[in-house]
Design a protein around this motif. Structure first.
Motif, PDB file in Angstrom:
ATOM      1  N   GLY A 148     -60.117 -15.891  57.181  1.00 63.13           N
ATOM      2  CA  GLY A 148     -59.015 -15.490  58.054  1.00 63.13           C
ATOM      3  C   GLY A 148     -58.913 -13.986  58.207  1.00 63.13           C
ATOM      4  O   GLY A 148     -58.592 -13.481  59.287  1.00 63.13           O
ATOM      5  N   GLY A 170     -58.990 -12.880  61.874  1.00 59.36           N
ATOM      6  CA  GLY A 170     -57.689 -12.497  62.405  1.00 59.36           C
ATOM      7  C   GLY A 170     -56.776 -13.679  62.642  1.00 59.36           C
ATOM      8  O   GLY A 170     -55.806 -13.593  63.385  1.00 59.36           O
ATOM      9  N   ASP A 171     -57.076 -14.796  62.020  1.00 54.98           N
ATOM     10  CA  ASP A 171     -56.248 -15.996  62.148  1.00 54.98           C
ATOM     11  C   ASP A 171     -56.514 -16.866  60.925  1.00 54.98           C
ATOM     12  O   ASP A 171     -57.529 -16.718  60.247  1.00 54.98           O
ATOM     13  N   SER A 172     -55.599 -17.783  60.667  1.00 56.43           N
ATOM     14  CA  SER A 172     -55.764 -18.646  59.506  1.00 56.43           C
ATOM     15  C   SER A 172     -57.005 -19.517  59.663  1.00 56.43           C
ATOM     16  O   SER A 172     -57.190 -20.176  60.677  1.00 56.43           O
ATOM     17  N   GLY A 206     -55.554 -12.626  57.542  1.00 57.61           N
ATOM     18  CA  GLY A 206     -55.464 -13.155  58.904  1.00 57.61           C
ATOM     19  C   GLY A 206     -54.063 -13.372  59.431  1.00 57.61           C
ATOM     20  O   GLY A 206     -53.898 -13.924  60.520  1.00 57.61           O
ATOM     21  N   ILE A 207     -53.043 -12.936  58.688  1.00 56.56           N
ATOM     22  CA  ILE A 207     -51.658 -13.106  59.154  1.00 56.56           C
ATOM     23  C   ILE A 207     -51.265 -11.846  59.913  1.00 56.56           C
ATOM     24  O   ILE A 207     -51.082 -10.785  59.311  1.00 56.56           O
ATOM     25  N   ARG A 208     -51.152 -11.977  61.231  1.00 58.18           N
ATOM     26  CA  ARG A 208     -50.968 -10.766  62.046  1.00 58.18           C
ATOM     27  C   ARG A 208     -49.906 -10.902  63.129  1.00 58.18           C
ATOM     28  O   ARG A 208     -49.761 -10.010  63.962  1.00 58.18           O
ATOM     29  N   THR A 209     -49.155 -12.007  63.143  1.00 57.92           N
ATOM     30  CA  THR A 209     -48.083 -12.165  64.122  1.00 57.92           C
ATOM     31  C   THR A 209     -46.830 -12.694  63.429  1.00 57.92           C
ATOM     32  O   THR A 209     -46.910 -13.295  62.351  1.00 57.92           O
ATOM     33  N   GLN A 233     -47.011 -16.457  62.900  1.00 57.58           N
ATOM     34  CA  GLN A 233     -47.783 -16.849  61.715  1.00 57.58           C
ATOM     35  C   GLN A 233     -46.957 -16.649  60.440  1.00 57.58           C
ATOM     36  O   GLN A 233     -46.984 -17.492  59.535  1.00 57.58           O
ATOM     37  N   TRP A 293     -45.942 -19.824  57.978  1.00 54.73           N
ATOM     38  CA  TRP A 293     -46.391 -19.917  56.589  1.00 54.73           C
ATOM     39  C   TRP A 293     -45.229 -19.973  55.614  1.00 54.73           C
ATOM     40  O   TRP A 293     -45.273 -20.707  54.611  1.00 54.73           O
TER      41      TRP A 293
END
Length: 246
Positions: A58, A62-64, A86-89, A92, A96
Motif C-alpha cells: 500500500g 498509494g492505496d490499501s 497507503g493511507i492518503r485520504t 481512507q 479504517w
C-alpha cells in the motif's frame, strides 16, 4: 502491561504475508509468517498490548493493498492496532478507524498534504499519527522510494499543536539491519516538538529500549517499534516488557 514506554511489535505486510525488509527495499523481504492474524495472536500471548502494522504494498501503491490481512488481524486480537502504508485520504482514514483500528499513520500524506493531517487530527483526537521516515535527515516518501528536500525535524514542527497523537520516526538506513536504533536522531526529534515520539528502525536488543528510555530531552521518547530482532529471537519478549515497565 501498563507502561509509559510503549512497545509496538511490528507486522509488516507484503502480498498478504508477514515479512521484514532491509532498509525498506521490497526485493529484500524475509517472510516470517504466512498468517498475519496468527502472528498478531502470538504477540498478544507474549504479553504485548499493542500492535504496529504496515501495509508495504500500500505504501508503494498509494492505496490499501493488504486490507484482508489487516481485517484478519483486527478480528484476531483485542489490543490497540495502528496502521500505516497507503493511507492518503480522509475517506481512507475514516474507513479504517470504523473498521476497528485505534490509530492511522500518515507518512506520504504528511509531506504532500499537511492540511489533511491537521484537519483529521483535530477531528479525530488521539487517532492520527504522523510517520516521518528519514534518509540522512531528510524525509522519504512513497514507500521510501523518494527522498524530499524537507528535513525531518522541520516536518515534525509543522504538526505541533494540531492534535497529532504521535510521531513514528524511522532512520531508514538502520531499518531491518539490527545495528542499533539511532538514539541521537530520535532524541533530536523529541526535542523539536511536544508530540510523543516513537522510535523505529534498527532496534537490536533490550539495551536499545533502555537507551531510548533514558535519552532525556524536552519530550521523553514515548516508545519504540520492535521488528526483526524480535522475530529473530535477539530480543526476549518478557525481558523487553520488564525493561519498558522498569
Amino acid at each position: 502491561m501498563t507502561s509509559s514506554f510503549e512497545l509496538w511489535p511490528a507486522i509488516d505486510l507484503k502480498d498478504g504475508q508477514c515479512v521484514r525488509l532491509l532498509r525498506g527495499e521490497m526485493d529484500k523481504a524475509t517472510a516470517f509468517n504466512p498468517d498475519p492474524a496468527d502472528q498478531a495472536d502470538r504477540f498478544r500471548k507474549m504479553g504485548f498490548d499493542r500492535l504496529h502494522v504496515v501495509d508495504l504494498n500500500g505504501a508503494f501503491a498509494g492505496d490499501s493493498a493488504n486490507g484482508d490481512a489487516v481485517r484478519a488481524i483486527l478480528a484476531s486480537t483485542d489490543v490497540p492496532v495502528q496502521l500505516g502504508g497507503g493511507i492518503r485520504t480522509r475517506a481512507q482514514i475514516d474507513a479504517w478507524l470504523e473498521a476497528g483500528l485505534s490509530r492511522v499513520i500518515l507518512g506520504t500524506a504528511a509531506l504532500r498534504d499537511p492540511e489533511l493531517v491537521k484537519s483529521a487530527a483535530k477531528a479525530l483526537p488521539g487517532q492520527v499519527v504522523v510517520g516521518i521516515d528519514a534518509k540522512d535527515g531528510y524525509v522519504a516518501v512513497e514507500g521510501w522510494a523518494e527522498t524530499s528536500d524537507m528535513k525531518a525535524v522541520e516536518l515534525a514542527k509543522i504538526f505541533e499543536g494540531c492534535g497529532v497523537a504521535g510521531l513514528v520516526v524511522t532512520d531508514i538506513s538502520r531499518d531491518g539491519m539490527k545495528t542499533g536504533v539511532n538514539i541521537a536522531f530520535t532524541a533530536e526529534m523529541a526535542d523539536a516538538v511536544a508530540i510523543p515520539v516513537i522510535a523505529s528502525g534498527g532496534v537490536a536488543s533490550v539495551d536499545d529500549i533502555s537507551g531510548l528510555k533514558n535519552a532525556g530531552g524536552r519530550t521523553a521518547i514515548s516508545g519504540t517499534i520492535l521488528g526483526r530482532a524480535l522475530y529473530d529471537g535477539d530480543i526476549d519478549p518478557a525481558q523487553a516488557i520488564a525493561t519498558a515497565k522498569a
